[in-house]
Design a protein around this motif. Structure first.
Motif, PDB file in Angstrom:
ATOM      1  N   MET A  47    -124.450 -76.220  45.533  1.00  0.00           N
ATOM      2  CA  MET A  47    -123.860 -75.950  46.628  1.00  0.00           C
ATOM      3  C   MET A  47    -123.193 -77.378  46.981  1.00  0.00           C
ATOM      4  N   ILE A  58    -112.506 -75.621  41.199  1.00  0.00           N
ATOM      5  CA  ILE A  58    -113.893 -74.925  41.960  1.00  0.00           C
ATOM      6  C   ILE A  58    -114.610 -74.455  40.822  1.00  0.00           C
ATOM      7  N   PHE A  59    -113.907 -73.768  39.738  1.00  0.00           N
ATOM      8  CA  PHE A  59    -114.699 -72.982  38.939  1.00  0.00           C
ATOM      9  C   PHE A  59    -115.252 -73.855  37.694  1.00  0.00           C
ATOM     10  N   ILE A 246    -120.237 -68.674  59.433  1.00  0.00           N
ATOM     11  CA  ILE A 246    -120.104 -68.842  58.045  1.00  0.00           C
ATOM     12  C   ILE A 246    -119.885 -67.509  57.032  1.00  0.00           C
ATOM     13  N   SER A 247    -120.680 -66.453  57.691  1.00  0.00           N
ATOM     14  CA  SER A 247    -120.602 -65.268  56.774  1.00  0.00           C
ATOM     15  C   SER A 247    -119.220 -64.748  57.001  1.00  0.00           C
ATOM     16  N   PHE A 259    -114.315 -70.337  48.261  1.00  0.00           N
ATOM     17  CA  PHE A 259    -115.610 -70.986  47.816  1.00  0.00           C
ATOM     18  C   PHE A 259    -115.721 -72.145  48.301  1.00  0.00           C
ATOM     19  N   GLN A 262    -116.658 -72.512  51.800  1.00  0.00           N
ATOM     20  CA  GLN A 262    -117.756 -71.632  52.294  1.00  0.00           C
ATOM     21  C   GLN A 262    -119.025 -72.684  51.909  1.00  0.00           C
ATOM     22  N   MET A 263    -118.835 -73.281  50.562  1.00  0.00           N
ATOM     23  CA  MET A 263    -120.010 -74.126  50.279  1.00  0.00           C
ATOM     24  C   MET A 263    -120.018 -75.448  51.066  1.00  0.00           C
ATOM     25  N   GLY A 266    -121.568 -74.342  54.561  1.00  0.00           N
ATOM     26  CA  GLY A 266    -123.011 -74.240  54.230  1.00  0.00           C
ATOM     27  C   GLY A 266    -123.634 -75.585  54.281  1.00  0.00           C
TER      28      GLY A 266
ATOM     29  N   VAL B 148    -126.590 -68.857  54.721  1.00  0.00           N
ATOM     30  CA  VAL B 148    -126.100 -69.802  53.913  1.00  0.00           C
ATOM     31  C   VAL B 148    -126.701 -69.581  52.432  1.00  0.00           C
ATOM     32  N   LEU B 151    -124.495 -66.964  50.959  1.00  0.00           N
ATOM     33  CA  LEU B 151    -123.321 -67.235  50.415  1.00  0.00           C
ATOM     34  C   LEU B 151    -123.604 -68.316  49.086  1.00  0.00           C
ATOM     35  N   LEU B 152    -124.364 -69.105  49.096  1.00  0.00           N
ATOM     36  CA  LEU B 152    -124.627 -69.846  47.951  1.00  0.00           C
ATOM     37  C   LEU B 152    -125.121 -69.039  46.603  1.00  0.00           C
ATOM     38  N   TRP B 155    -121.927 -67.287  45.417  1.00  0.00           N
ATOM     39  CA  TRP B 155    -120.736 -68.257  44.559  1.00  0.00           C
ATOM     40  C   TRP B 155    -121.678 -68.323  43.274  1.00  0.00           C
ATOM     41  N   ASN B 160    -117.051 -65.235  37.506  1.00  0.00           N
ATOM     42  CA  ASN B 160    -116.915 -66.450  36.614  1.00  0.00           C
ATOM     43  C   ASN B 160    -117.750 -67.782  36.993  1.00  0.00           C
ATOM     44  N   VAL B 258    -125.073 -60.465  53.441  1.00  0.00           N
ATOM     45  CA  VAL B 258    -124.011 -61.833  53.167  1.00  0.00           C
ATOM     46  C   VAL B 258    -123.842 -61.611  51.565  1.00  0.00           C
TER      47      VAL B 258
END
Lengths: 294, 337
Positions: A47, A58-59, A246-247, A259, A262-263, A266, B148, B151-152, B155, B160, B258
């Motif tokens: 994260m 990002i990927f 955040i959600s 993403f 979001q990270m 987080g 969180v 979400l983590l 991800w 991918n 989530v």
């Protein structure tokens, strides 16, 4: 809670032990440490790393970002998100919940731990049992009530239901701590001329301060992490807490899920907890093992 | 639920303590005064919602035409109609699916957490130098807000994302189906196994080293020591940890919500179903779902406490300590022979 709790010096006993082992023992020991550490830290690490990548990378799956970037953090605190506001809301809701739970909890725990009356275990059991309540069973009826009295999108609509888990947690932890204090303390103080109340405020409370502090940390973390109540009671972004914000995080662009942002969000929500955990780890472990609920 | 938590300890009074208590003055009045604020609040935030949910579950939100052709909006009393509808009505499939998901997630995650948590405790108990570091590390999954961590893991489980990359697969983890369930289980176990590890470790550190010494003299190998000393002696700590985790998993909400999302049948739990119903203003059936979940939680707690004798209140403190001592003495004696 159990035999462990009364004298739970989880931090001290181990070091005193000696367990001689050969080289093989040392190897398995370090392998064990490595497995536990990777298990606990790898996802969190991912994260953090992802939050520092640029949107284009990002990927990537490299262990460190090829280009370090604060782009994602800039997105999080972009004024359109109001994320700073959500953090403040979280702080207000969790802070007030913690203070209220502690104030009520100290009196209740003092009664259960230090006074002599009937049905003591039954009362403690009732309080603990309430913490086993599924949150949804509290949320559904209160949602309706709060809609009727116009409390939706207010802080109290989140704080009051949060007390349903915060108070049992606080009472339980504080009771465990207060039970551990020597029993003759107040009597000695009262022989010296203190009233019961003075013995409580001047002798017991200062001694119980570490326990109160630990309880405060645990209650705060639980309230900070609360989701279902905050999700149900607030739909206005200006009032919602960080976990809910955040959600629902969509970031600046609607084209793809942000993403990176979001990270980063987080990480921002978790960092205060991480600091608390690192600074107060001994207290937290002590509190958790002596009667926490989660 | 309450009586069940007290019954086992209360059934075994401890004579010496009793006598001492009888001599001490009763302080019921002051206790009542100090406890009343807590109970007033608990009545407001627990008792009232509970009774209100029970009451609301007997009503149904309706809009339709009455016998005279007028539009009727509002609520009508349906008695146990909501429950009948849930258990046997046309939509009952959704309920049984959520019930199954809740049960499946609970038992699979708690079983995995227990195994992983106990192994972690063993590893940490042996680690002397790294213990402070490990203790901090193990608190991190616990401290991360569930939202969180949802979400983590979403991800990590992207199509991918890193999970597919490491496994060299192309699985759509966060869509629907069994893969989504696996994703939820992995994320849940990651977050909560360390908690069991911490509680079990605390139990392990109370086992006197002499017990192991004695067993070693007796020729018991590490595995034998684990089975016949460690496990029985950490049992009280482990039972309480498992009970908490069971009850907590049964109300699972944040993580599937989530990580996968609401209204996904493969990960819909009873909490999510109830929340969804209340979100659509179906307070009657939402309340009925909440009550059913509550009863389910209470039954599991009751069965667990009755059958396995988990001591939650802590009255059996001294007895457990005594038992541990006795066990230690027994081992020492056996080793001496």
């Amino acid at each position: 809670m159990t035999a462990i709790t009364d004298r739970a010096p989880i931090v001290s006993t181990g070091a005193a032990r000696k367990r001689p082992r050969g080289i093989g023992g040392a190897v398995t020991r370090w392998v064990g440490i490595a497995i536990v550490a990777v298990y606990c830290l790898a996802p969190f690490y991912w994260m953090v790393v992802s939050s520092f990548r640029t949107t284009n990378d990002i990927f990537d799956t490299s262990l460190l970002p090829t280009t370090w970037s604060l782009e994602s953090y800039a997105q999080v605190f972009d004024s359109s998100n109001d994320f700073g506001r959500s953090l403040l809301n979280s702080l207000i809701v969790a802070g007030i919940t913690t203070v209220l739970a502690l104030v009520l909890g100290i009196f209740a725990a003092y009664a259960i731990a230090r006074l002599n009356f009937r049905f003591k275990s039954a009362i403690l059991a009732v309080i603990i049992a309430t913490s086993m309540f599924p949150g949804i069973a509290v949320v559904v009826p209160l949602l309706r009530l709060f809609t009727d009295i116009g409390w939706i999108n207010t802080y109290q609509a989140m704080i009051v239901p949060s007390l349903s888990f915060a108070i049992p947690l606080a009472v339980w932890n504080l009771t465990t701590f207060m039970k551990q204090l020597p029993h003759d303390l107040e009597q000695a103080a009262m022989i010296d001329g203190c009233t019961k109340w003075q013995a409580f405020t001047k002798i017991l409370l200062p001694l119980a301060a570490p326990g109160v502090f630990t309880t405060a940390i645990l209650t705060f973390i639980h309230s900070w992490n609360e989701f279902i109540i905050a999700l149900s009671m607030a739909n206005d972004p200006a009032i919602q807490t960080a976990t809910v914000a955040i959600s629902k995080f969509t970031g600046a662009s609607d084209f793809q899920a942000p993403f990176g942002a979001q990270m980063a969000a987080g990480v921002v929500v978790t960092i205060p907890l991480m600091i608390v955990v690192l600074v107060f780890q001994r207290r937290i472990v002590e509190g958790l093992t002596s009667g926490a609920t989660k | 639920m309450t009586s069940s938590t007290t019954a086992p300890p209360a059934a075994k009074p401890q004579p010496p303590r009793r006598r001492k208590e009888d001599r001490a003055p009763r302080e019921g009045g002051m206790a009542a005064l100090l406890l009343s604020p807590t109970f007033i609040v608990l009545v407001l935030v627990i008792m009232y919602p509970l009774l209100s949910a029970l009451y609301q579950s007997l009503f149904s939100a309706e809009s339709g035409l009455d016998a005279n052709g007028f539009v009727v909006e509002g609520e009508s009393f349906v008695g146990i109609g909501n429950y009948l509808e849930i258990f046997a009505g046309g939509e009952s499939g959704r309920f049984y699916n959520a019930l199954w998901n809740t049960t499946f997630f609970t038992f699979v995650t708690v079983a995995l957490e227990t195994v992983i948590g106990v192994s972690f405790a063993v590893a940490m108990n042996r680690a002397f130098k790294g213990r402070a570091f490990l203790r901090a590390a193990i608190l991190i999954p616990w401290a991360i807000p569930t939202a969180v961590s949802g979400l983590l893991w979403r991800w990590i489980f992207q199509s991918n994302g890193i999970a597919n990359d490491l496994l060299n697969t192309q699985i759509l983890w966060t869509a629907e189906g069994f893969a989504a369930q696996v994703a939820v289980i992995v994320a849940e176990v990651w977050k909560t196994a360390p908690f069991i590890g911490l509680l079990v470790l605390a139990g392990m550190q109370l086992i006197p080293e002499e017990v192991y010494e004695a067993a070693k003299l007796d020729g018991a190998n590490a595995w034998k020591q684990f089975l016949s000393i460690t496990l029985p002696l950490v049992r009280p700590a482990l039972l309480v940890a498992v009970l908490f985790r069971l009850l907590d998993s049964l109300r699972m909400f944040d993580l599937p919500f989530v990580l996968i999302g609401p209204r996904k049948s493969s990960v819909e739990t009873l909490s999510i179903l109830a929340w969804d119903q209340s979100n659509q203003l179906q307070y009657g059936s939402a309340s009925a779902f909440a009550i059913i979940l509550l009863v389910y939680v209470a039954v599991i707690a009751f069965v667990f406490i009755r059958i396995l004798g988990a001591d939650v209140v802590g009255d059996a403190d001294k007895q457990a300590a005594k038992q541990a001592k006795k066990q230690a003495a027994k081992f020492a004696k056996e080793a001496g022979r």
